[in-house]
Every structure is written in structure tokens, then in C-alpha cells.
Design a protein around this motif. Sequence first.
Motif, mmCIF file in Angstrom:
data_model
loop_
_atom_site.group_PDB
_atom_site.id
_atom_site.type_symbol
_atom_site.label_atom_id
_atom_site.label_comp_id
_atom_site.label_asym_id
_atom_site.label_seq_id
_atom_site.Cartn_x
_atom_site.Cartn_y
_atom_site.Cartn_z
ATOM 1 N N ILE A 10 9.721 -11.115 -6.457
ATOM 2 C CA ILE A 10 9.245 -10.201 -7.290
ATOM 3 C C ILE A 10 9.803 -8.725 -6.848
ATOM 4 N N PRO A 11 10.814 -8.360 -7.917
ATOM 5 C CA PRO A 11 11.297 -7.051 -7.813
ATOM 6 C C PRO A 11 10.072 -5.821 -7.699
ATOM 7 N N GLU A 32 15.118 -0.161 -4.322
ATOM 8 C CA GLU A 32 15.091 -1.247 -5.595
ATOM 9 C C GLU A 32 15.207 -2.701 -4.882
ATOM 10 N N HIS A 33 13.884 -3.055 -4.160
ATOM 11 C CA HIS A 33 14.122 -4.315 -3.496
ATOM 12 C C HIS A 33 13.252 -5.437 -4.248
ATOM 13 N N ALA A 34 13.008 -6.409 -3.436
ATOM 14 C CA ALA A 34 12.255 -7.579 -3.993
ATOM 15 C C ALA A 34 11.368 -8.003 -2.952
ATOM 16 N N LEU A 35 9.952 -8.381 -3.409
ATOM 17 C CA LEU A 35 9.139 -9.243 -2.476
ATOM 18 C C LEU A 35 9.255 -10.440 -2.393
ATOM 19 N N LEU A 36 9.422 -11.156 -1.300
ATOM 20 C CA LEU A 36 9.767 -12.638 -1.453
ATOM 21 C C LEU A 36 8.483 -13.343 -0.979
ATOM 22 N N GLU A 37 7.992 -14.408 -1.787
ATOM 23 C CA GLU A 37 6.468 -15.025 -1.147
ATOM 24 C C GLU A 37 6.913 -16.477 -0.956
ATOM 25 N N VAL A 38 6.487 -16.958 0.180
ATOM 26 C CA VAL A 38 6.613 -18.478 0.568
ATOM 27 C C VAL A 38 4.974 -18.629 0.322
ATOM 28 N N GLU A 39 4.758 -19.840 -0.318
ATOM 29 C CA GLU A 39 3.502 -20.464 -0.630
ATOM 30 C C GLU A 39 3.618 -21.803 0.006
ATOM 31 N N LEU A 40 2.525 -21.946 0.897
ATOM 32 C CA LEU A 40 2.450 -23.548 1.460
ATOM 33 C C LEU A 40 1.459 -24.272 0.727
ATOM 34 N N GLU A 41 1.287 -25.617 0.745
ATOM 35 C CA GLU A 41 0.233 -26.496 0.450
ATOM 36 C C GLU A 41 -0.994 -25.887 0.859
ATOM 37 N N GLU A 49 10.028 -8.640 2.550
ATOM 38 C CA GLU A 49 10.830 -7.627 1.672
ATOM 39 C C GLU A 49 12.466 -8.056 1.995
ATOM 40 N N VAL A 50 13.033 -8.384 0.594
ATOM 41 C CA VAL A 50 14.354 -8.412 0.486
ATOM 42 C C VAL A 50 15.201 -7.011 0.171
ATOM 43 N N ALA A 51 15.673 -6.798 1.366
ATOM 44 C CA ALA A 51 16.657 -5.307 1.067
ATOM 45 C C ALA A 51 17.894 -5.873 0.457
ATOM 46 N N ILE A 52 17.866 -5.126 -0.845
ATOM 47 C CA ILE A 52 19.324 -5.409 -1.623
ATOM 48 C C ILE A 52 20.335 -4.450 -1.424
ATOM 49 N N ARG A 53 21.346 -4.542 -0.684
ATOM 50 C CA ARG A 53 22.358 -3.779 -0.282
ATOM 51 C C ARG A 53 23.724 -4.183 -0.938
ATOM 52 N N PRO A 54 24.189 -4.011 -1.965
ATOM 53 C CA PRO A 54 25.522 -4.512 -2.544
ATOM 54 C C PRO A 54 26.596 -4.061 -1.785
ATOM 55 N N THR A 55 26.547 -2.723 -1.129
ATOM 56 C CA THR A 55 27.560 -2.248 -0.431
ATOM 57 C C THR A 55 27.907 -2.556 0.834
ATOM 58 N N ILE A 56 26.791 -3.425 1.395
ATOM 59 C CA ILE A 56 26.766 -3.802 2.720
ATOM 60 C C ILE A 56 26.809 -5.152 2.777
ATOM 61 N N ALA A 346 -2.314 -3.020 10.291
ATOM 62 C CA ALA A 346 -1.669 -2.737 9.124
ATOM 63 C C ALA A 346 -2.036 -3.861 8.201
ATOM 64 N N ARG A 347 -2.098 -3.709 6.900
ATOM 65 C CA ARG A 347 -2.494 -4.591 5.984
ATOM 66 C C ARG A 347 -1.592 -4.672 4.607
ATOM 67 N N PHE A 348 -1.291 -5.506 4.017
ATOM 68 C CA PHE A 348 -0.684 -5.380 2.636
ATOM 69 C C PHE A 348 -1.624 -5.274 1.654
ATOM 70 N N ASP A 349 -1.498 -4.429 0.850
ATOM 71 C CA ASP A 349 -2.398 -4.038 -0.311
ATOM 72 C C ASP A 349 -1.771 -4.284 -1.781
ATOM 73 N N GLU A 350 -2.297 -5.506 -2.096
ATOM 74 C CA GLU A 350 -1.872 -6.065 -3.400
ATOM 75 C C GLU A 350 -2.010 -5.190 -4.459
ATOM 76 N N ALA A 351 -3.238 -4.517 -4.809
ATOM 77 C CA ALA A 351 -3.276 -3.347 -5.867
ATOM 78 C C ALA A 351 -2.284 -2.517 -5.859
ATOM 79 N N ALA A 352 -1.672 -1.802 -4.618
ATOM 80 C CA ALA A 352 -0.766 -0.967 -4.426
ATOM 81 C C ALA A 352 0.419 -1.539 -4.943
ATOM 82 N N PHE A 353 0.595 -2.710 -4.692
ATOM 83 C CA PHE A 353 2.173 -3.323 -4.815
ATOM 84 C C PHE A 353 2.205 -3.619 -6.485
#
Length: 358
Positions: A10-11, A32-41, A49-56, A346-353
Motif C-alpha cells: 500500500i503506497p 513516498e514509501h509503501a506499507l507492506l503487509e504479510v497476512e497469515l492463515e 515500511e518499504v523505503a523506496i530509494r532509486p538513487t541508492i 508504540a502502536r500502529f494507527d490504522e485510521a491515521a495511515f
Amino acid sequence: MARIKDLRLIPFRIPLKAPLRWGKASELPALEHALLEVELEGGVLGRAEVAIRPTIYGETLGSVRAGLAYLRPRLLGLEADDQEAIRAVLEAFPCNLGLKGALDTALWEAWARSEGEELHQVLKPAKHRVRVAYILGLGEEEEVLADARMAYAQGVRVFKVKVGRDLEADTRRIARLKEAFPEAELYADANEALSPKEAERFLLAWKDLGLLYVEEPLPIEEVEARRRLRTQGILPLIADDSAMTPKDLRRELLLDTFDLLNLKPARTGITWSLEMLALARDKGKKAMVGSQAQSALGAYHAALLAFQQGVAGPNELAFHLKAEGSFLDFPPFREGWLYWDDLVRARFDEAAFRRYAQ
């Protein structure tokens, strides 16, 4: 053990209060990154968080999406605790460090939750607090000073200063910072901007200014020059770009080119970060945990590794202070320190995301 059911990307975009500038020409105006979610059964989720760094790392949002599409059929159905199988899949897919680092971290978090624990309960701390550093980019003196004042007011007492484009301007900027924050400690990051011929002159000038270390003064291909520079002992050298992976690190340890290892979980996740920390520790090298200029979520995952045995340098866990918003309630810094008891709340805030999701 639950198997991997789904992988989602999810960008998101969070503006910065001011652009971050580094190296010869790089500039970052927003996360300008992306959230990566892994869902298990069973619906258990792990996030990173995927840090997108074209120049690196040469990664773009498009390449991350394509990389995840490639890995998906190879990961789905694997058991979350089968680290050997998961690692074999990821290591058979070269490069793509930001994607693989986030995948590894999210998989660890999902696995921990499938066991009824949080990641901080699995990665137990070796200390109760760690020293925190904030990254100051290249820029006009007043702009950099304003950035430093903001971070200092938020409890930061160590600054990493981007340098290397102009020695005279760097010297003035560092001198102004030391005058404005006499109790703060400073170290430099040259991002490979110096040549072997000029490095000694720059390092001597930075030593005279009282800096603690210098990170990657030379291009990574200048291995022999880096080794010689270290033997001169002008300033302790931090390895970053020259030791991106365990394979790179083994080479640098063999040639003894650095004093302090900068671990970056954004590219080495948890699995490879722990391996690299052990390699450095076995050779008597100290480590620090660095930032890939991430949001508070990336800072949280990096911070969990900063509390591990062998991490002794200042840890770059404060970049999120530069962001215009957050979706994780990262704890405050107290007189230069981050405390474990604060971090685990610390907690992830889904509404804020959802406000920043693209």
C-alpha cells in the motif's frame, strides 16, 4: 504453524517539513514509501515500511510492485516459522534490498503474533536505553540550524551532519552547529563524496572541529584507499554503503576498512541485521543502527534492533521528526535517549495511515 496467506503493498506519502539533501545531488522532499503487509492463515498481520530509494538501491514503486509479484508465488503457503525456506527464496532474488528488508521484518512480526507475542517480546533488549541521533541534510546554514533546533527541542542530543560537497561550507555549518548546541555531539556522513586525494584534508578539518566519526568518505569501490585511510587513524570510519549485505560485510571485515558498522534494517530486515551484528561483534567491531529516512513505523522496527547486544554507537531513530505527520505513536526522546519501556508502548494507527495511503 500458520502459513503465509497474502502479501499486500500500500503506497503512502508523508510530506517533509524541509527536503533532505545528501551526497552529490540527491534530494528527498517527501516520504513516498509503501506499507507492506504479510497476512497469515487466521488473519494474523505483520507490517513493515518499504523505503523506496532509486538513487541508492535502484528501486522504484514500480520495481517494488514487480518484485513482490515475482516473490508472491514463491512465498505463499510457506510456514511463517520456516526461516530457512523463506530466506532461500529472498536470497535467490538478488538486489531489491528495500523490498526484501521490509518483507523480512513483516514476516518476523507476523510470526511473533502467530505465537501470541509482539516483536518486542521476541527481540529482547540488552539494555534499557539507547543514544539517539538525528540526520541533518545539506543546506543553507540557517535552514540546517532551524532543523537542528526542532530536533533538539524534541530531545535529540547527537546530530549526523551531511557533508562533502564543499569543505569550506561544511566547516562553517559545523562550527555554527557546535556554537548553537555546545552540549550536542556531531559526526559526519560524506556519502562517498570524497576522492582518495582529498579525503585526508577533509578528515583533518573535521577532526579539528571535534567530530566523533565520519561515515563513508570514499566511493565504495575504493577499497584499498579506504583501508589506508582507516590506518591513518584521523577519525573513526563508519561503514554503510560499503557493507550493505552480509557478503559485503565479510569483505570489509577481512580488509579491516572500518571502525563502526551502520546497520540499516530498512535494507537488511531482522534476519540479516542480526547476522551482520553477530559478524561485527565477533571481530570486535561496534555497531550502530541507521535510518533510511523512514516514517515512525520504520524507526520503530529499527529501534528494536538498536537495543541488541553489540550496538554501541548513536542510533539514527529520529528522522520521523522531520515528517509532517505519522501513523505510529513513536515515544518521545528524553535528553538524548530512547527508553525501552517507552518504545514498547508504540502502536500502529490504522485510521491515521488511511490519511496518507495513496
